[in-house]
Write a protein that holds these residues in place. Structure first.
Motif, mmCIF file in Angstrom:
data_model
loop_
_atom_site.group_PDB
_atom_site.id
_atom_site.type_symbol
_atom_site.label_atom_id
_atom_site.label_comp_id
_atom_site.label_asym_id
_atom_site.label_seq_id
_atom_site.Cartn_x
_atom_site.Cartn_y
_atom_site.Cartn_z
ATOM 1 N N LEU A 92 33.637 36.071 40.402
ATOM 2 C CA LEU A 92 33.938 38.169 39.844
ATOM 3 C C LEU A 92 34.721 37.879 38.499
ATOM 4 O O LEU A 92 34.788 38.804 38.003
ATOM 5 N N GLN A 93 35.917 36.745 38.390
ATOM 6 C CA GLN A 93 36.330 36.301 37.227
ATOM 7 C C GLN A 93 35.437 36.610 35.787
ATOM 8 O O GLN A 93 35.674 37.669 35.398
ATOM 9 N N HIS A 94 34.690 35.872 36.315
ATOM 10 C CA HIS A 94 33.623 35.598 34.540
ATOM 11 C C HIS A 94 32.995 36.542 34.766
ATOM 12 O O HIS A 94 32.068 37.207 33.714
ATOM 13 N N PHE A 95 32.252 37.787 36.320
ATOM 14 C CA PHE A 95 31.697 38.824 35.734
ATOM 15 C C PHE A 95 31.868 39.943 34.997
ATOM 16 O O PHE A 95 31.250 40.546 34.075
ATOM 17 N N SER A 96 33.652 39.866 35.490
ATOM 18 C CA SER A 96 34.171 41.313 34.992
ATOM 19 C C SER A 96 34.402 40.755 33.319
ATOM 20 O O SER A 96 34.260 41.592 32.213
ATOM 21 N N SER A 255 39.960 49.489 31.959
ATOM 22 C CA SER A 255 41.247 49.361 32.573
ATOM 23 C C SER A 255 40.731 48.866 34.777
ATOM 24 O O SER A 255 41.727 47.798 34.900
ATOM 25 N N ILE A 256 39.772 49.080 34.926
ATOM 26 C CA ILE A 256 39.560 48.290 36.537
ATOM 27 C C ILE A 256 38.823 47.158 35.583
ATOM 28 O O ILE A 256 39.732 46.422 36.667
ATOM 29 N N LEU A 257 38.245 47.006 35.644
ATOM 30 C CA LEU A 257 37.889 45.590 34.923
ATOM 31 C C LEU A 257 38.928 44.783 34.197
ATOM 32 O O LEU A 257 38.718 43.437 35.392
ATOM 33 N N SER A 258 39.480 45.015 33.937
ATOM 34 C CA SER A 258 40.543 43.754 33.400
ATOM 35 C C SER A 258 41.610 43.888 34.652
ATOM 36 O O SER A 258 42.099 42.849 35.171
ATOM 37 N N VAL A 259 41.530 44.889 35.958
ATOM 38 C CA VAL A 259 43.046 44.308 36.685
ATOM 39 C C VAL A 259 41.613 43.939 37.590
ATOM 40 O O VAL A 259 42.455 42.843 38.735
ATOM 41 N N VAL A 260 40.357 44.007 37.884
ATOM 42 C CA VAL A 260 39.886 42.316 38.921
ATOM 43 C C VAL A 260 39.514 41.642 37.811
ATOM 44 O O VAL A 260 39.573 40.404 38.810
ATOM 45 N N HIS A 261 39.463 41.369 37.061
ATOM 46 C CA HIS A 261 39.793 40.244 36.253
ATOM 47 C C HIS A 261 40.952 39.766 36.750
ATOM 48 O O HIS A 261 40.781 38.128 37.107
ATOM 49 N N VAL A 262 42.091 40.073 36.178
ATOM 50 C CA VAL A 262 43.506 39.392 37.135
ATOM 51 C C VAL A 262 43.334 38.948 37.996
ATOM 52 O O VAL A 262 44.027 38.099 38.294
ATOM 53 N N TYR A 263 43.046 39.804 38.575
ATOM 54 C CA TYR A 263 43.436 39.606 40.787
ATOM 55 C C TYR A 263 42.926 38.444 40.405
ATOM 56 O O TYR A 263 43.300 37.266 41.570
ATOM 57 N N SER A 264 41.551 38.536 40.266
ATOM 58 C CA SER A 264 40.139 36.965 40.198
ATOM 59 C C SER A 264 40.638 35.727 40.212
ATOM 60 O O SER A 264 40.592 35.005 41.091
ATOM 61 N N VAL A 265 41.467 35.736 39.217
ATOM 62 C CA VAL A 265 42.272 34.693 38.266
ATOM 63 C C VAL A 265 43.022 34.271 39.737
ATOM 64 O O VAL A 265 43.640 32.837 39.898
ATOM 65 N N VAL A 266 43.921 35.232 39.394
ATOM 66 C CA VAL A 266 45.100 34.768 40.245
ATOM 67 C C VAL A 266 44.862 34.231 41.923
ATOM 68 O O VAL A 266 45.329 32.707 42.360
ATOM 69 N N GLU A 267 43.759 34.696 43.016
ATOM 70 C CA GLU A 267 43.637 33.996 43.571
ATOM 71 C C GLU A 267 42.957 32.632 43.862
ATOM 72 O O GLU A 267 42.712 32.177 44.582
#
Length: 432
Positions: A92-96, A255-267
């Protein structure tokens, strides 16, 4: 009938009827990826292969084919706990990230075209912009020791920096006269992010290697990244020509993609069971041991780690801080006294009002850090109960540590923790 069974039957027959080994077909069965194959040497010496049994449903065939190509051989038994969670959020991180990169590149090209300057000046600006990325890489390369100590934190910071740089590129069309400044600063941040992400990749992959299969895990991890990068680029191109054709759409979707990106790497990082000792993990091990009498394993401890502020002292483990210089952590008048208490140790402890400073010798290992942490934790707990002088409490705590340390260390090592090194980042050490 198997080849060996045929041989046994022949031995029972009349010796006159025996045939030469060449008269028997040589064949065997192999099972790989849930499919059985029959291999046989023909009379002309060629090897033939026939699928014997493949009654798997089509969906199962597709799933197993995907696992064989993008997961390590022997999965899930060949990796440590948490690998699936890590891989899911990495995809998910790489996709976003890839989709966001397409939008930022489009914005940069648009901003460059809006500038009222000759084409040659635009080319020079573009080259300078890329040069800033190399400056960022050089600066971040000096932080390698800190990345060894806290790879999870720096992996998250890498993606935050990357999104910061991408965000600057995304809004560059709003101020085309500042193209070089915006694009250069964005590339500077992305350069630092690139070094941090690459430097932390190896310790993260190593934490999943269970059977010495680090190369396999690395290769399959990069395959997953490539697959979802391509998918993200495709999605980014589609977004750029539809929803994000306007600046407003870019800002919202970016902005949405950035939030998804950071959330994915935290998880992702929450699922990584790193088994090396650093200040935070050492403190958590000691705190758990004092509470329950048991040592947590790396998979058990991963959800207790503070990913963003790992330097915070843990009260149940003595509020220990590591890394301050000896002349700052310990009063000159106290050095000789502490040296006499810890005469055979590779650490010194200085108990303050808010925290306890631990200073390590240059060759101290994880075992030395564990010993020091136990002493500090016992001192803190005894101080709350007894009103004895500090010297007596310190000596009692040191004696208590010596009584419990051997069984404690056995538990630590049995749980899979590496105690031969202590990764304290750029902490200052001393030598007598």
């Amino acid at each position: 009938m198997q080849f060996l069974e045929k041989v046994k039957l022949i031995k029972k027959e009349d010796p006159v009827m025996l045939k030469s080994p060449e008269d028997f077909p040589v064949y065997w069965f192999e099972t790989s990826d849930s499919v059985s194959h029959r291999y046989q040497f023909q009379s002309d010496g060629h090897l033939s292969m026939k699928v014997v049994d493949d009654a798997r449903p089509v969906p199962q065939k597709m799933v197993e084919s995907f696992l064989n190509k993008f997961f390590p051989s022997g999965y899930p038994y060949s990796v440590n706990e948490g690998y699936l969670r890590y891989t899911q959020f990495r995809a998910l991180q790489h996709f976003s990230s890839a989709a966001l990169s397409v939008l930022s590149t489009q914005s940069l090209l648009f901003a460059a075209g809006l500038r009222p300057t000759p084409a040659q000046a635009t080319v020079v600006s573009w080259i300078l912009k890329d040069g800033m990325q190399h400056v960022g890489k050089l600066i971040c390369s000096n932080l390698g020791a800190r990345m060894d100590s806290e790879p999870k934190r720096w992996r998250i910071l890498a993606d935050v920096l990357y999104d910061l740089g991408t965000g600057l590129e995304l809004v560059s069309p709003l101020c085309p006269h500042l193209f070089l400044e915006m694009a250069g600063l964005g590339n500077f941040a992305k350069g630092m992010a690139t070094v941090a992400a690459r430097a932390t990749r190896l310790p993260i992959y190593s934490s999943f290697a269970k059977e010495g299969n680090l190369s396999d895990i690395f290769a399959k991890g990069e395959a997953i990244s490539t697959l979802f990068n391509v998918a993200g680029i495709g999605a980014g191109i589609q977004l750029a020509s539809t929803i994000c054709s306007s600046m407003e759409g870019k800002l919202v979707v970016g902005s949405i993609l950035s939030v998804v990106h950071v959330y994915s790497v935290v998880e992702q990082m929450r699922g990584v069971p790193i088994n090396t000792l650093n200040p935070q993990r050492t403190a958590l091990i000691v705190a758990n041991f004092l509470k329950t009498g048991k040592v947590p394993s790396p998979p058990d401890l991963r959800f207790q780690e503070d990913l963003m502020f790992p330097e915070r002292p843990i009260q149940d483990a003595g509020n220990v801080k590591v890394g301050r210089a000896l002349h700052k952590a310990v009063k000159p008048s106290e050095v000789q006294r502490l040296k006499q208490v810890f005469v055979e140790e590779k650490f010194l402890l200085s108990h303050g009002k808010s925290w306890t400073d631990m200073v390590l010798e240059h060759d101290a290992t994880g075992e030395d850090a564990l010993r020091g942490w136990l002493v500090a934790a016992y001192v803190k707990s005894m101080t709350k109960i007894y009103n004895d002088p500090d010297d007596i409490i310190l000596q009692d705590a040191y004696d208590k540590m010596n009584d419990v340390f051997n069984p404690f260390l056995s538990q630590v090592q049995a749980k899979g923790w590496y105690t031969d090194r202590f990764l304290d980042g750029t902490g200052t050490r001393f030598a007598w």
